[in-house]
Write a protein that holds these residues in place. Structure first.
Motif, PDB file in Angstrom:
ATOM      1  N   TYR A  32       0.815  -1.209   0.000  1.00  0.00           N
ATOM      2  CA  TYR A  32       0.000   0.000   0.000  1.00  0.00           C
ATOM      3  C   TYR A  32       0.853   1.265   0.000  1.00  0.00           C
ATOM      4  CZ  TYR A  32      -4.149  -2.753   1.135  1.00  0.00           C
ATOM      5  OH  TYR A  32      -5.191  -3.649   1.103  1.00  0.00           O
ATOM      6  N   VAL A  33       0.384   2.246  -0.738  1.00  0.00           N
ATOM      7  CA  VAL A  33       0.855   3.602  -0.550  1.00  0.00           C
ATOM      8  C   VAL A  33       0.159   4.136   0.700  1.00  0.00           C
ATOM      9  CG1 VAL A  33       0.869   5.943  -1.472  1.00  0.00           C
ATOM     10  CG2 VAL A  33       1.151   3.976  -3.022  1.00  0.00           C
ATOM     11  N   MET A  34       0.922   4.720   1.604  1.00  0.00           N
ATOM     12  CA  MET A  34       0.347   5.253   2.837  1.00  0.00           C
ATOM     13  C   MET A  34       0.471   6.773   2.851  1.00  0.00           C
ATOM     14  SD  MET A  34      -0.738   2.588   4.310  1.00  0.00           S
ATOM     15  CE  MET A  34      -1.313   3.476   5.749  1.00  0.00           C
ATOM     16  N   GLY A  35      -0.589   7.413   3.283  1.00  0.00           N
ATOM     17  CA  GLY A  35      -0.589   8.869   3.322  1.00  0.00           C
ATOM     18  C   GLY A  35      -1.143   9.405   4.624  1.00  0.00           C
ATOM     19  N   TRP A  36      -0.754  10.626   4.920  1.00  0.00           N
ATOM     20  CA  TRP A  36      -1.334  11.388   6.029  1.00  0.00           C
ATOM     21  C   TRP A  36      -1.977  12.644   5.452  1.00  0.00           C
ATOM     22  CZ3 TRP A  36      -1.859   9.831  10.980  1.00  0.00           C
ATOM     23  CH2 TRP A  36      -1.030   8.800  11.444  1.00  0.00           C
ATOM     24  N   PHE A  37      -3.183  12.909   5.889  1.00  0.00           N
ATOM     25  CA  PHE A  37      -3.923  14.110   5.531  1.00  0.00           C
ATOM     26  C   PHE A  37      -4.373  14.790   6.818  1.00  0.00           C
ATOM     27  CE2 PHE A  37      -4.610  13.753   0.914  1.00  0.00           C
ATOM     28  CZ  PHE A  37      -4.122  12.476   0.700  1.00  0.00           C
ATOM     29  N   ARG A  38      -4.772  16.048   6.714  1.00  0.00           N
ATOM     30  CA  ARG A  38      -5.303  16.744   7.873  1.00  0.00           C
ATOM     31  C   ARG A  38      -6.451  17.644   7.457  1.00  0.00           C
ATOM     32  NH1 ARG A  38      -0.097  20.640   9.305  1.00  0.00           N
ATOM     33  NH2 ARG A  38      -0.287  22.071   7.530  1.00  0.00           N
ATOM     34  N   GLN A  39      -7.334  17.881   8.414  1.00  0.00           N
ATOM     35  CA  GLN A  39      -8.484  18.736   8.160  1.00  0.00           C
ATOM     36  C   GLN A  39      -8.699  19.644   9.353  1.00  0.00           C
ATOM     37  OE1 GLN A  39     -12.070  16.665   7.013  1.00  0.00           O
ATOM     38  NE2 GLN A  39     -12.896  18.495   6.061  1.00  0.00           N
ATOM     39  N   ARG A  45     -10.009  18.743   3.532  1.00  0.00           N
ATOM     40  CA  ARG A  45      -8.938  17.825   3.902  1.00  0.00           C
ATOM     41  C   ARG A  45      -7.735  18.074   3.009  1.00  0.00           C
ATOM     42  NH1 ARG A  45     -10.709  11.823   5.475  1.00  0.00           N
ATOM     43  NH2 ARG A  45     -12.172  13.178   6.600  1.00  0.00           N
ATOM     44  N   ALA A  46      -6.570  18.178   3.620  1.00  0.00           N
ATOM     45  CA  ALA A  46      -5.359  18.563   2.886  1.00  0.00           C
ATOM     46  C   ALA A  46      -4.262  17.511   3.028  1.00  0.00           C
ATOM     47  CB  ALA A  46      -4.857  19.913   3.393  1.00  0.00           C
ATOM     48  N   PHE A  47      -3.513  17.326   1.961  1.00  0.00           N
ATOM     49  CA  PHE A  47      -2.385  16.394   1.952  1.00  0.00           C
ATOM     50  C   PHE A  47      -1.286  16.874   2.893  1.00  0.00           C
ATOM     51  CE2 PHE A  47       0.623  13.414   0.428  1.00  0.00           C
ATOM     52  CZ  PHE A  47       1.814  14.086   0.220  1.00  0.00           C
ATOM     53  N   VAL A  48      -0.685  15.909   3.609  1.00  0.00           N
ATOM     54  CA  VAL A  48       0.444  16.223   4.486  1.00  0.00           C
ATOM     55  C   VAL A  48       1.701  15.495   4.000  1.00  0.00           C
ATOM     56  CG1 VAL A  48       1.366  16.045   6.819  1.00  0.00           C
ATOM     57  CG2 VAL A  48      -1.051  16.607   6.474  1.00  0.00           C
ATOM     58  N   ALA A  49       1.601  14.172   3.871  1.00  0.00           N
ATOM     59  CA  ALA A  49       2.770  13.382   3.482  1.00  0.00           C
ATOM     60  C   ALA A  49       2.322  12.019   2.976  1.00  0.00           C
ATOM     61  CB  ALA A  49       3.724  13.214   4.663  1.00  0.00           C
ATOM     62  N   ALA A  50       3.182  11.372   2.184  1.00  0.00           N
ATOM     63  CA  ALA A  50       2.896  10.030   1.686  1.00  0.00           C
ATOM     64  C   ALA A  50       4.204   9.270   1.541  1.00  0.00           C
ATOM     65  CB  ALA A  50       2.157  10.085   0.356  1.00  0.00           C
ATOM     66  N   ILE A  51       4.072   7.938   1.553  1.00  0.00           N
ATOM     67  CA  ILE A  51       5.265   7.101   1.444  1.00  0.00           C
ATOM     68  C   ILE A  51       4.936   5.818   0.697  1.00  0.00           C
ATOM     69  CG2 ILE A  51       4.824   6.032   3.704  1.00  0.00           C
ATOM     70  CD1 ILE A  51       7.902   5.911   4.066  1.00  0.00           C
ATOM     71  N   TYR A  52       5.812   5.459  -0.221  1.00  0.00           N
ATOM     72  CA  TYR A  52       5.806   4.134  -0.799  1.00  0.00           C
ATOM     73  C   TYR A  52       7.269   3.745  -0.964  1.00  0.00           C
ATOM     74  CZ  TYR A  52       4.458   0.095  -3.599  1.00  0.00           C
ATOM     75  OH  TYR A  52       4.287  -1.191  -4.071  1.00  0.00           O
ATOM     76  N   TRP A  53       7.817   3.836  -2.148  1.00  0.00           N
ATOM     77  CA  TRP A  53       9.262   3.692  -2.279  1.00  0.00           C
ATOM     78  C   TRP A  53       9.962   4.992  -1.901  1.00  0.00           C
ATOM     79  CZ3 TRP A  53      10.513  -1.087  -2.409  1.00  0.00           C
ATOM     80  CH2 TRP A  53       9.752  -2.019  -3.122  1.00  0.00           C
ATOM     81  N   THR A  88      -2.735  22.755  13.731  1.00  0.00           N
ATOM     82  CA  THR A  88      -3.891  22.216  14.441  1.00  0.00           C
ATOM     83  C   THR A  88      -4.930  21.685  13.467  1.00  0.00           C
ATOM     84  OG1 THR A  88      -3.595  23.670  16.354  1.00  0.00           O
ATOM     85  CG2 THR A  88      -5.810  22.816  15.966  1.00  0.00           C
ATOM     86  N   ALA A  89      -5.315  20.423  13.649  1.00  0.00           N
ATOM     87  CA  ALA A  89      -6.253  19.767  12.735  1.00  0.00           C
ATOM     88  C   ALA A  89      -6.522  18.350  13.234  1.00  0.00           C
ATOM     89  CB  ALA A  89      -5.682  19.712  11.320  1.00  0.00           C
ATOM     90  N   VAL A  90      -7.483  17.709  12.609  1.00  0.00           N
ATOM     91  CA  VAL A  90      -7.636  16.266  12.749  1.00  0.00           C
ATOM     92  C   VAL A  90      -6.754  15.630  11.680  1.00  0.00           C
ATOM     93  CG1 VAL A  90      -9.189  14.293  12.666  1.00  0.00           C
ATOM     94  CG2 VAL A  90      -9.976  16.459  13.645  1.00  0.00           C
ATOM     95  N   TYR A  91      -5.908  14.710  12.105  1.00  0.00           N
ATOM     96  CA  TYR A  91      -4.986  14.051  11.186  1.00  0.00           C
ATOM     97  C   TYR A  91      -5.504  12.656  10.859  1.00  0.00           C
ATOM     98  CZ  TYR A  91      -1.539  17.732  11.558  1.00  0.00           C
ATOM     99  OH  TYR A  91      -0.885  18.938  11.471  1.00  0.00           O
ATOM    100  N   TYR A  92      -5.546  12.355   9.566  1.00  0.00           N
ATOM    101  CA  TYR A  92      -6.059  11.088   9.077  1.00  0.00           C
ATOM    102  C   TYR A  92      -4.963  10.301   8.377  1.00  0.00           C
ATOM    103  CZ  TYR A  92     -10.644  13.262   9.696  1.00  0.00           C
ATOM    104  OH  TYR A  92     -11.758  13.889  10.220  1.00  0.00           O
TER     105      TYR A  92
END
Length: 121
Positions: A32-39, A45-53, A88-92
Motif C-alpha cells: 500500500y501507498v500510505m498517506g497522512w492528511f489533515r483537516q 482535507r489537505a495532503f500532508v505526506a505520503a510514502i511508498y518507495w 492544528t487539525a484532525v490528522y487522518y
C-alpha cells in the motif's frame, strides 16, 4: 477488510513535537501507498505526506515532518517537529493500492477515523 487506526494526537505547545502512528490490519501492508492528511475546522482535507518507495511532503510541512513506515509492524508514522498553531487539525491516515496522485485524497481507498492534534501558541 482493511482497517486503519491512528494514535498519538494531543495538545502541544508551539515548537513542540508529536509522533502519530497508524496501524493497518491486513496481510499486504507493504503493497500500500500510505498517506497522512489533515483537516482543520472549516477547511477541506489537505495532503500532508505520503510514502511508498519514496516520500512526499506538502510544502507547508517540508523540513518539519517526517513520514516513515515499518512493514513488519504494519505501521506508518508521522514525526512532527517544530509544530505551529496552524498545524492544528484532525490528522487522518490513508491507504491505497495504486501509485501516483499521492496528493489527492479521493484516490485513497481506506481511511482511519482520525486523531486530533492541537498546537497552542
Amino acid at each position: 477488510q482493511v482497517q486503519l487506526v491512528e494514535s498519538g494526537g494531543g495538545l502541544v505547545q508551539a515548537g513542540g513535537s508529536l509522533r502519530l502512528s497508524c496501524v493497518v490490519s491486513g496481510r499486504t501492508f507493504s503493497n500500500y501507498v500510505m498517506g497522512w492528511f489533515r483537516q482543520a475546522p472549516g477547511k477541506e482535507r489537505a495532503f500532508v505526506a505520503a510514502i511508498y518507495w519514496s516520500t512526499y511532503y506538502a510544502d507547508s510541512v517540508k523540513g518539519r515532518f517526517t513520514i516513515s513506515r515499518d512493514n513488519a509492524k504494519n505501521t506508518v508514522y508521522l514525526q512532527m517537529n517544530s509544530l505551529k498553531p496552524e498545524d492544528t487539525a484532525v490528522y487522518y491516515c490513508a491507504a491505497k493500492r495504486t501509485g501516483g496522485d499521492y496528493y489527492i485524497a479521493a484516490t485513497y481507498d481506506y481511511w482511519g477515523p482520525g486523531t486530533q492534534v492541537t498546537v497552542s501558541s
